[in-house]
Scaffold this active site. Structure first.
Site, PDB file in Angstrom:
ATOM      1  N   GLU A 117     -36.259 -39.880 -92.320  1.00  0.00           N
ATOM      2  CA  GLU A 117     -34.914 -39.506 -92.759  1.00  0.00           C
ATOM      3  C   GLU A 117     -34.400 -40.356 -93.917  1.00  0.00           C
ATOM      4  OE1 GLU A 117     -33.370 -36.927 -91.972  1.00  0.00           O
ATOM      5  OE2 GLU A 117     -34.381 -36.251 -90.159  1.00  0.00           O
ATOM      6  N   SER A 510     -20.006 -13.600 -29.473  1.00  0.00           N
ATOM      7  CA  SER A 510     -19.596 -14.507 -28.392  1.00  0.00           C
ATOM      8  C   SER A 510     -19.418 -15.941 -28.849  1.00  0.00           C
ATOM      9  CB  SER A 510     -20.621 -14.457 -27.262  1.00  0.00           C
ATOM     10  OG  SER A 510     -20.579 -13.200 -26.633  1.00  0.00           O
TER      11      SER A 510
END
Length: 863
Positions: A117, A510
């Site tokens: 870079e 139940s």
């Protein structure tokens, strides 16, 4: 020639004197002062320009934007930890970023970035004239284009220049470049070189939703940045120029060329020797599996449902942006328990599917743009299933594969599992025993169980499995703390994200009865109080017991609950009152109001599993319900505590009522409908539940500390599971398999004994006894008045009962063939509505073919 007389010198340079002076003298004066005047004017103009420029430099938009970088908070990963505070079970983020400080960035990573870079990064002020001139000369003399931007300019562009501005041409490009220069200069004014490099390394986009070198290292190589090799650092440094082109998952060849270029630049810049670079270039690119697909937010399939539950909770409280920007969330999920619960639920659903459903030849398919419905080769090659890249490929693991092609001549199919492949022949087709050429098409997503793994060749040997059409869920809560230890919301989160543990409102059968029995105990009854078993007929609604009888002998409460007798349960709700029962249900923390009619005693109310488990935690915790939660603490990225759990409790009823119910519910395990759980050889209590037409099966059980609930049923509709499917036969086995492993290393506890009945309840008990005696006396009178009817119809109301049946469903037992064992069925059957207040049906019902009708009653409303 006579000399000219000299000019008379002015004695004063006052303006009036200059104006009145002779012309010659005036010219002399102006000629003498014009140059200093110009100099003064130039200095004044330059100073004013400098002041304006300095003002603009310090107070311009660019300056403000760059100054704001001091408080810049980029999005980073939010992590969810298990109950040990260390194990990561999930991650999510808007941008996957794990920031590093400058000192934490490895030297080879810094050198690789600078080489590609900006090798003169430490020698310029943000703009590099030498590089600009060099790039211009190369662009003019060669066909290869080269940029002149510095690393600081790259950072400015990434942070402040929008994509639209970046795409501009001609005048717009010049304006954008000038803006970029101004921003770069400002960045250099405000920050040191090391700070700029740190910002750049943490901000760059590396593809695969990875931002910054640390996230890139984890994504592509499965390691931290500090462990990167020279060639791996070079690969990452080369990606930011064009992630779509240089990412190794997008184009391996271009990625290698770019990597080798970065390596050579490192050698040219003196950051590495040529021999090191040559050795690095010779190495192939080795990527982790996670590089090929952005992993799901949970680290393992077992954690999918709890992680999604936590994510939704965080977003509801803090919004998406806050929830996904670097929080540390400490959950209550136990890793080993969650994994076991996940395995148990999936195994239970597969068992049911194999034993009840038959082979369906039904498969999901990948999306395609093809008109004929067959995916293209590009679509097949690019497809990625989430579970392919998390967890080890090991024998015994169930995994979804993608059918890539089918060889009709050889009768075999090629199936891909991420980077692994398998050849499926007729011998690998599982219990369906179908032919691959007839069963599969390219694009199908069948599930397989892994038999063998060849990691070197990336080959698998697999066997076809059918994905169950049924769903299930399981949850465990610590009754004393309210912490959710496990949560399993279904068979496969990637196929169905609906969480059945918290979102599925189903009738409970139940399993609802303990709430009614609790009201009866608080009302003054005891476990030995006799409850009527006489027939009930209210405007045509006539409940019945499992064996089809519409009445039974009177029996103690503890016996009626242990064997889940339906007629006594309805009598019990009728005795204490529907309003009393509804109030008790609300006190348990059930958010769904109990339907105001007698069939509610048999589980007509629809409740999700998490509320049922939380309600049952009241029993072992001596009447106190602790608000359930899955998050202990939330810490922001700076370490500040945003949320910390504060214990919230609700007193449901007295310790006497709670522990009396515990003793009664232990009877369900000790010889009742859930006697199979006694194999665990530990103190247990609980209740089974089976819904009308066997559409849903439940079991909720607890030890002195932990409550676990399990549910099974078809998702989104009421479809019978089969007459043999009851809570004891479908949900209870999952509970047993889970608790066997979950409790093996925990200290043994025993339930506390119930204290004596409080004095106020004793007086209430005596009053209830007198009322019951009067009721029985009235029943005797009524029976005497019906002697004429008894001569033509057997008296079932006074028929003696010896041992109540162990099932708790009110449908008659299914017919069995000779030599076939009788299925164990257990909960109420509901077909006809009660006379008033019947709720609307909440989901479609699928019914089995009509059965042979017998003389029986119904125990609840439809739906």
């Amino acid at each position: 020639m006579a000399a000219k007389p000299p000019f008379n010198r002015l004695k004063s340079y006052r303006p009036t004197a200059i104006v009145n002076a002779p012309p010659g003298e005036r010219k002399h004066i102006l000629r003498r002062f014009w140059f200093p005047a110009v100099i003064l004017l130039a200095l004044a103009a330059g100073g004013l320009t400098g002041i304006i420029a300095a003002y603009q430099l310090n107070y311009s938009q660019a300056a403000n934007e760059v100054a704001a970088l001091a408080t810049y908070r980029p999005s980073i990963v939010t992590r969810i930890y298990a109950d040990d505070g260390k194990t990561i079970i999930g991650e999510f983020a808007l941008e996957k970023r794990i920031p590093l400080k400058y000192e934490e960035i490895p030297a080879n990573m810094k050198n690789a970035i600078l080489s590609v870079e900006d090798v003169r990064f430490y020698d310029h002020v943000g703009i590099d004239p030498i590089r600009i001139l060099g790039a211009t000369w190369k662009n003019l003399t060669t066909e290869r284009a080269e940029g002149g931007s510095t690393l600081t300019q790259q950072l400015a562009k990434n942070l402040f220049i929008t994509r639209e501005e970046n795409r501009g041409k001609n005048i717009e490009t010049i304006k954008r470049k000038m803006n970029e220069w101004v921003l770069a200069l400002q960045i250099e004014r405000y920050y040191t070189k090391n700070q700029i490099l740190e910002l750049y390394a943490n901000h760059i986009f590396l593809g695969a939703n990875a931002y910054g070198v640390e996230a890139g290292a984890e994504t592509y190589f499965g390691k931290q940045a500090k462990d990167l090799t020279l060639e791996e650092a070079a690969l990452l440094a080369g990606i930011p120029k064009a992630p779509g082109e240089y990412s190794p998952t997008a184009n391996m060849q271009r990625a290698k060329e770019r990597r080798d270029l970065v390596l050579q630049l490192m050698a040219n810049s003196g950051f590495a020797s040529q021999s090191e670079v040559d050795a690095a270039k010779a190495k192939p690119i080795q990527l982790a599996d996670s590089a090929y697909y952005q992993p799901p937010q949970a680290t393992e399939p077992a954690f999918d449902y709890p992680v999604e539950y936590i994510r939704q909770d965080l977003e509801d409280k803090y919004t998406t942006r806050v929830a996904q920007t670097g929080l540390s969330v400490y959950s209550t999920i136990n890793v080993a328990a969650q994994r076991r619960a996940y395995e148990v639920v999936r195994a239970g659903l597969r068992w049911y599917d194999k034993s009840h459903s038959g082979w369906r030849s039904s498969y999901d398919t990948i999306a395609t743009s093809s008109n004929n419905g067959t995916p293209t080769q590009a679509e097949l090659a690019s497809y990625k299933y989430p579970d392919w890249y998390r967890g080890e490929y090991a024998p015994g693991r169930y995994l979804t594969g993608l059918v890539m092609k089918v060889d009709q001549a050889r009768d075999e199919a090629t199936v891909r599992f991420g980077n692994y492949t398998a050849t499926v022949t007729g011998a690998d087709m599982g219990w369906g025993k179908r032919a691959p050429r007839a069963e599969f098409k390219p694009g199908y997503l069948p599930e397989f169980i892994i038999k063998e793994v060849d990691k070197k060749a990336h080959r698998l040997k697999v066997e076809l499995n059918q994905v169950p059409a049924i769903e299930g869920s399981m949850m465990t809560i610590n009754a004393h703390t309210g912490e959710m230890v496990t949560m399993v919301g279904g068979y496969d989160f990637q196929r169905n994200k609906f969480n059945n543990a918290v979102q599925a409102y189903r009738q409970t059968g139940s399993a609802f009865k303990p709430y009614i029995y609790s009201a009866a105990i608080e009302w003054g009854m005891t476990p030995d109080t006799t409850v009527s078993g006489a027939a009930i007929n209210i405007n045509g609604w006539q409940p019945h017991n499992y064996d089809g009888s519409t009445s039974c002998g009177d029996m103690p409460l503890k016996t009626a609950l242990a064997h889940s007798m339906n007629i006594p349960a309805v009598h019990l709700l009728q005795t204490v009152g529907i309003q009393t029962g509804a109030q008790m249900v609300r006190r348990f923390g059930i958010k769904v109001p109990m339907a105001p009619y007698l069939p509610s005693a048999l589980g007509a109310t629809e409740v999700p599993l998490d509320q049922m488990v939380s309600a049952y935690s009241t029993f072992p915790n001596k009447g106190i319900r602790v608000e359930p939660h899955m998050v202990r603490k939330v810490v922001d990225r700076d370490g500040a505590v945003m949320q910390e759990w504060e214990k919230t409790t609700y007193k449901v009823f007295s310790e006497y009522v709670a522990l009396t119910m515990v003793s009664m519910m232990r009877g369900v395990i000790q010889g009742g409908t859930a006697s199979a759980a006694s194999v665990l050889n530990m103190p247990l209590a609980g209740k089974t539940g089976t819904v009308n037409d066997h559409t849903d099966v439940w079991f909720l059980g607890y030890t002195p500390t932990y409550v676990t609930g399990a549910w099974m049923g078809y998702p989104g509709r009421k479809k019978p599971l089969g007459n043999d499917m009851t809570g004891a036969h479908g949900a209870l086995p999952m509970f047993i398999d889970f608790m066997r492993d979950f409790m093996k290393d925990k200290p043994k506890e025993d339930f506390a004994k119930a204290p004596t009945m409080p004095e106020d309840m004793k007086e209430m008990y005596k009053q209830r006894q007198r009322e019951l005696q009067l009721e029985r006396a009235q029943m005797t009178v009524d029976e005497a008045d019906q002697k004429t009817d008894e001569t033509t119809k057997p008296d079932v109301n006074t028929a003696p009962i010896t041992t109540p049946r162990l099932e708790d469903n009110s449908v008659p037992p299914p017919r069995t063939e000779p030599g076939e064992s009788k299925p164990n069925v257990e909960t109420p059957k509901e077909t006809k509505p009660a006379p008033a207040g019947t709720p609307a049906q909440s989901r479609p019902r699928e019914v089995e073919p009509a059965k042979k009708k017998g003389k029986k009653g119904d125990d609840g409303p439809p739906g």
